[in-house]
Design an enzyme around this catalytic site. Structure first.
Site, mmCIF file in Angstrom:
data_model
loop_
_atom_site.group_PDB
_atom_site.id
_atom_site.type_symbol
_atom_site.label_atom_id
_atom_site.label_comp_id
_atom_site.label_asym_id
_atom_site.label_seq_id
_atom_site.Cartn_x
_atom_site.Cartn_y
_atom_site.Cartn_z
ATOM 1 N N ASP A 81 29.390 48.513 41.977
ATOM 2 C CA ASP A 81 28.548 47.801 41.015
ATOM 3 C C ASP A 81 28.379 46.316 41.324
ATOM 4 O O ASP A 81 27.491 45.675 40.791
ATOM 5 C CB ASP A 81 29.151 47.942 39.607
ATOM 6 C CG ASP A 81 30.607 47.503 39.544
ATOM 7 O OD1 ASP A 81 31.167 47.131 40.579
ATOM 8 O OD2 ASP A 81 31.196 47.537 38.448
ATOM 9 N N HIS A 82 29.222 45.766 42.169
ATOM 10 C CA HIS A 82 29.164 44.319 42.415
ATOM 11 C C HIS A 82 28.189 43.973 43.546
ATOM 12 O O HIS A 82 27.158 43.364 43.327
ATOM 13 C CB HIS A 82 30.562 43.787 42.749
ATOM 14 C CG HIS A 82 31.438 43.568 41.552
ATOM 15 N ND1 HIS A 82 31.841 44.585 40.724
ATOM 16 C CD2 HIS A 82 31.994 42.437 41.045
ATOM 17 C CE1 HIS A 82 32.604 44.074 39.758
ATOM 18 N NE2 HIS A 82 32.710 42.775 39.935
ATOM 19 N N ASP A 97 39.961 44.892 38.563
ATOM 20 C CA ASP A 97 38.956 43.997 38.003
ATOM 21 C C ASP A 97 39.506 43.478 36.686
ATOM 22 O O ASP A 97 40.058 44.253 35.888
ATOM 23 C CB ASP A 97 37.634 44.735 37.772
ATOM 24 C CG ASP A 97 36.533 43.736 37.479
ATOM 25 O OD1 ASP A 97 35.771 43.394 38.399
ATOM 26 O OD2 ASP A 97 36.460 43.270 36.323
ATOM 27 N N ARG A 144 31.852 34.750 31.697
ATOM 28 C CA ARG A 144 32.378 33.580 32.417
ATOM 29 C C ARG A 144 31.255 32.601 32.718
ATOM 30 O O ARG A 144 30.174 33.020 33.132
ATOM 31 C CB ARG A 144 33.028 34.019 33.739
ATOM 32 C CG ARG A 144 34.286 34.779 33.480
ATOM 33 C CD ARG A 144 35.081 35.104 34.723
ATOM 34 N NE ARG A 144 36.320 35.693 34.283
ATOM 35 C CZ ARG A 144 36.943 36.697 34.878
ATOM 36 N NH1 ARG A 144 36.439 37.230 35.979
ATOM 37 N NH2 ARG A 144 38.064 37.172 34.388
ATOM 38 N N SER A 159 39.104 35.974 37.647
ATOM 39 C CA SER A 159 38.984 37.228 38.384
ATOM 40 C C SER A 159 40.323 37.722 38.937
ATOM 41 O O SER A 159 41.227 36.947 39.225
ATOM 42 C CB SER A 159 38.012 37.001 39.538
ATOM 43 O OG SER A 159 38.277 37.868 40.603
ATOM 44 N N ARG A 205 40.505 39.076 41.835
ATOM 45 C CA ARG A 205 40.329 39.203 43.292
ATOM 46 C C ARG A 205 41.582 38.746 44.042
ATOM 47 O O ARG A 205 41.998 37.596 43.965
ATOM 48 C CB ARG A 205 39.075 38.447 43.757
ATOM 49 C CG ARG A 205 39.096 36.953 43.576
ATOM 50 C CD ARG A 205 37.714 36.337 43.792
ATOM 51 N NE ARG A 205 36.824 36.675 42.693
ATOM 52 C CZ ARG A 205 35.901 35.864 42.178
ATOM 53 N NH1 ARG A 205 35.707 34.669 42.683
ATOM 54 N NH2 ARG A 205 35.135 36.238 41.170
HETATM 55 C C1 MIC Z 1 34.497 38.738 38.108
HETATM 56 O O1 MIC Z 1 33.932 38.962 37.038
HETATM 57 O O2 MIC Z 1 34.899 37.608 38.438
HETATM 58 C C2 MIC Z 1 34.698 39.887 39.071
HETATM 59 C C3 MIC Z 1 33.799 39.661 40.223
HETATM 60 O O3 MIC Z 1 34.331 41.096 38.449
HETATM 61 C C4 MIC Z 1 36.174 39.923 39.455
HETATM 62 C C5 MIC Z 1 36.503 40.853 40.534
HETATM 63 C C6 MIC Z 1 36.122 40.367 41.895
HETATM 64 O O4 MIC Z 1 36.281 39.184 42.192
HETATM 65 O O5 MIC Z 1 35.663 41.193 42.686
HETATM 66 C C7 MIC Z 1 37.131 40.190 38.285
HETATM 67 O O6 MIC Z 1 36.782 39.938 37.152
HETATM 68 O O7 MIC Z 1 38.274 40.592 38.513
HETATM 69 FE FE1 SF4 Z 2 30.785 42.548 36.954
HETATM 70 FE FE2 SF4 Z 2 32.877 40.916 36.652
HETATM 71 FE FE3 SF4 Z 2 30.498 40.278 35.658
HETATM 72 FE FE4 SF4 Z 2 31.849 42.234 34.579
HETATM 73 S S1 SF4 Z 2 32.438 40.092 34.638
HETATM 74 S S2 SF4 Z 2 29.675 42.255 35.065
HETATM 75 S S3 SF4 Z 2 32.832 43.167 36.340
HETATM 76 S S4 SF4 Z 2 31.018 40.494 37.813
#
Ligand code: MIC
Ligand code: SF4
Length: 640
Positions: free
Chosen positions: A66-67, A121, A381, A536, A538
């Site tokens: 999905d990313h 995630d 965020r 995140s 990550r």
């Molecule tokens: C995010 O919302 O920052 C992400 C991208 O979903 C991350 C995961 C990632 O960095 O791949 C998260 O929330 O953990």
């Molecule tokens: Fe995707 Fe992270 Fe954004 Fe949720 S917060 S939509 S998991 S990038």
């Protein structure tokens, strides 16, 4: 008689494999379900492969894509093909590119009350909306859970968030969590579970609850959870899986470590102002501010009920021509429902752009705003630069607020918005999209794993030396996010399966010279403030610095998932005892860390060149310290 327990304690007790349920002490939990998404998933599965077992040992593991759905160039599609073949081989359900956002899909199709779920995630707690104990974690922790290992975490404190009253007017579920963020801040939930209770709970539908539990991640909370009740039963039945319902709630006499009160009736539309999810302002106080872009979607607010309300407001209207309106439905099920009910037309006719059912603009993959652009986004965020435009001003709002901003081309006082639409409910018959998931064969042993050239084999990290000598390569302030450490966006995220390549981008948005400097120094340390590594999950924010030679971070406090990732990859997380030392220590200061003398929870002196000393401590368990000393968790568990 058995001790009265709150809901969190009940689920933990049922899954406890080690430790005592005393807040702060380490516990091990049996994990029923796991989820991954593509941007963290490739690394998680490379690690799962390295662990070397033939099939996942969970009740259910799902791999979502999905990313990185943009697929410019070979890297993303190669990653997706790798994930599909891995899923077949190891017994994982695969959700193909574009089916929807992992958390929305998991809620609709797989999340169950009373189950434990960990996901690579940070917004995995979305499933707390149906009463699952759902926790965000680093990829390696998820890989271990898939291998049947317990998930280790400090026993959280449980906060009772007592809801009274009922949402009125234009206030919505998003405003509940924004209000809580304003009250508690982005570090207010660290080490805690937010457990919702009280008479207001019954007034919230599951999609509304999921908006709240999703964004509980921004509090730094371990997770957030709602009881499983009549609303849950209705939701699961409409999702075509009534058999997954069980009623679950805290015992009537349960006690909590802390309590917070929220009167839903008193809430009004709110926004989190740039650039932190806890900078709470009232929409009416933004009256007149031009809005360049409104965006509705992300795992926080992309449900059918969110988009139905949006469509109802837009019906027979046209958005302001100077404003862009982007809409990303959370899943194909949401999109199918909108289509079936004729709700796409009002969106299209009003001038909205319909994006793929994916994360998209939430993570800076397309949809970047204009320079200095003000955005009203329903996401979770608003960290500086995350939208892809460094000087954009992102306000986090509800879909109701975003759509009104799009219509008016600016924020306006909700008192001028007229009558709000009736609260949207899911229809009795919801079309299933289950056939889109790829369920694995019973025996995957003959499946060939297909890898592209951007999928680089894991590096083996060496042991922790007895003494660390080096310089503070970077000094940063409070609330540094993993987006600061390891930026997102389409170009950099395409490198998620290639640690040497992605390492070139560590801290580049904070200090473009960082990578060059740490290379010249041959490694070093990071000095940070409070809540270092929030956001995140990550693990690249630990793996890539480790690749560049970062062996310790010295900070005032740490965010939960990042702390675990540092341990997993052999970086020492050291905590300043005297917070004034943060002021005295400068970037470039030369330190000696007597690594071999570090003991769990014990203060120790670091020597600063020139003769000064700085005392630090740690909150590591003996096992965690051992992991760091062995160069990281993978070294202690891999078979191959
Ligand atoms: C995010 O919302 O920052 C992400 C991208 O979903 C991350 C995961 C990632 O960095 O791949 C998260 O929330 O953990
Ligand atoms: Fe995707 Fe992270 Fe954004 Fe949720 S917060 S939509 S998991 S990038």
């Amino acid at each position: 008689m058995a001790k009265a327990r709150n809901l969190t304690q009940k689920i933990i007790a049922q899954h406890l494999v080690s430790g005592k349920m005393t807040p702060g002490s380490e516990i091990g939990l049996r994990i029923d379900q796991t989820l991954t998404q593509d941007a963290t998933g490739t690394m998680a599965y490379l690690q799962f492969e390295a662990i070397g077992i033939p099939r996942v040992r969970t009740e259910l593991s799902v791999s979502y894509v999905d990313h990185n759905t943009l697929q410019t160039g070979f890297r993303n599609p190669d990653d997706h093909r790798y994930l599909r073949t891995i899923a077949d081989k190891y017994g994982i359900v695969y959700s193909p590119t574009g089916t929807g956002i992992c958390h929305q899909l998991h809620l609709e199709n797989f999340a169950k009350p009373g189950k434990t779920l960990i996901g690579s995630d940070s917004h995995t707690p979305t499933a707390g909306g149906v009463g699952a104990l759902a926790i965000g974690a680093g990829g390696l922790s998820v890989a271990l859970a898939m291998a049947g290992e317990a998930y280790m975490l400090p026993m959280p404190k449980v906060v009772r968030v007592n809801l009274t009253g009922e949402l009125t007017g234009w206030a919505s579920a998003k405003d509940v969590i924004l209000h809580l963020l304003g009250l508690l801040s982005v570090k207010g939930g660290v080490g805690k579970v937010m457990e919702f209770a009280g008479p207001g709970v019954a007034t919230l539908t599951v999609p509304e609850r999921a908006t709240i539990t999703n964004m509980g991640a921004e509090l730094g909370a371990t997770t957030s959870i709602f009881p499983s009740d009549g609303q849950t039963k209705k939701f699961l039945a409409r999702m075509g899986r009534p058999e997954d319902f069980i009623a679950l709630a805290a015992d009537p006499k349960a006690t909590y470590d802390e309590e917070v009160e929220i009167d839903l009736s008193a809430l009004e539309p709110l926004a989190a102002a740039p650039h932190m999810p806890d900078r709470m302002v009232r929409i009416k106080d933004l009256d007149g501010m031009k809005v360049d872009q409104a965006a509705i979607g992300s795992c926080t607010n992309s449900s059918y009920t969110d988009l139905k309300a949006t469509a109802q407001i837009l019906k027979d209207k046209r958005i302001d021509p100077s404003t862009d309106l982007l809409i990303a439905p959370g899943s194909k099920q949401v999109l199918k429902l909108l289509t079936a009910e004729g709700l796409l037309d009002p969106l299209l006719d009003a001038g909205a752009r319909i994006l793929e059912c994916a994360c998209g603009p939430c993570i800076g993959i397309g949809g970047s705003p204009v320079s200095k652009g003000v955005c009203a986004r329903t996401f979770n965020r608003n960290f500086e630069g995350r939208s892809g435009t460094q000087d954009a001003q992102v306000y986090l709002v509800s879909p109701l607020t975003a759509v009104n901003a799009a219509l008016n081309g600016k924020f306006t006082d909700p008192a001028t918005w007229g009558a709000p639409p009736k609260k949207a409910e899911l229809p009795k018959r919801v079309p299933s999209i289950r056939q889109l998931f790829v369920f694995p064969p019973k025996d995957g042993s003959q499946v060939e794993i297909l890898r592209g050239p951007n999928i680089v084999a894991l590096e083996r990290f060496g042991d922790l030396p007895r003494k660390l000598e080096g310089k503070i390569a970077l000094k940063v302030g409070d609330n540094i996010t993993t987006d600061h450490i390891m930026p997102a966006g389409a170009a950099i995220m395409a490198l998620r399966s290639n640690i040497p390549a992605i390492s070139e981008h560590v801290f580049t948005k904070v200090d473009p010279e960082f990578v060059k400097r740490i290379r010249e120094l041959g490694g070093g340390f990071i000095l940070g403030g409070e809540n270092y590594g929030q956001g995140s999950s990550r693990e690249h924010a630990a793996l890539a610095p480790r690749h560049l030679g970062v062996r310790a971070v010295i900070v005032k406090s740490l965010a939960r998932i990042h702390r675990a990732n540092l341990v997993n990859f052999g970086i020492l997380p050291l905590l300043l005892i005297n917070k004034d030392d943060y002021e005295t220590l400068a970037q470039g200061a030369e330190l000696t860390i007597p690594a071999a003398d570090i003991k769990p929870g014990k203060p120790i002196d670091l020597l600063v060149a020139g003769g000064a000393k700085v005392t630090v401590t740690n909150d590591l368990t003996a096992k965690e310290l051992e992991i760091i000393q062995s160069g990281g968790l993978l070294n202690t568990v891999r078979i191959s």
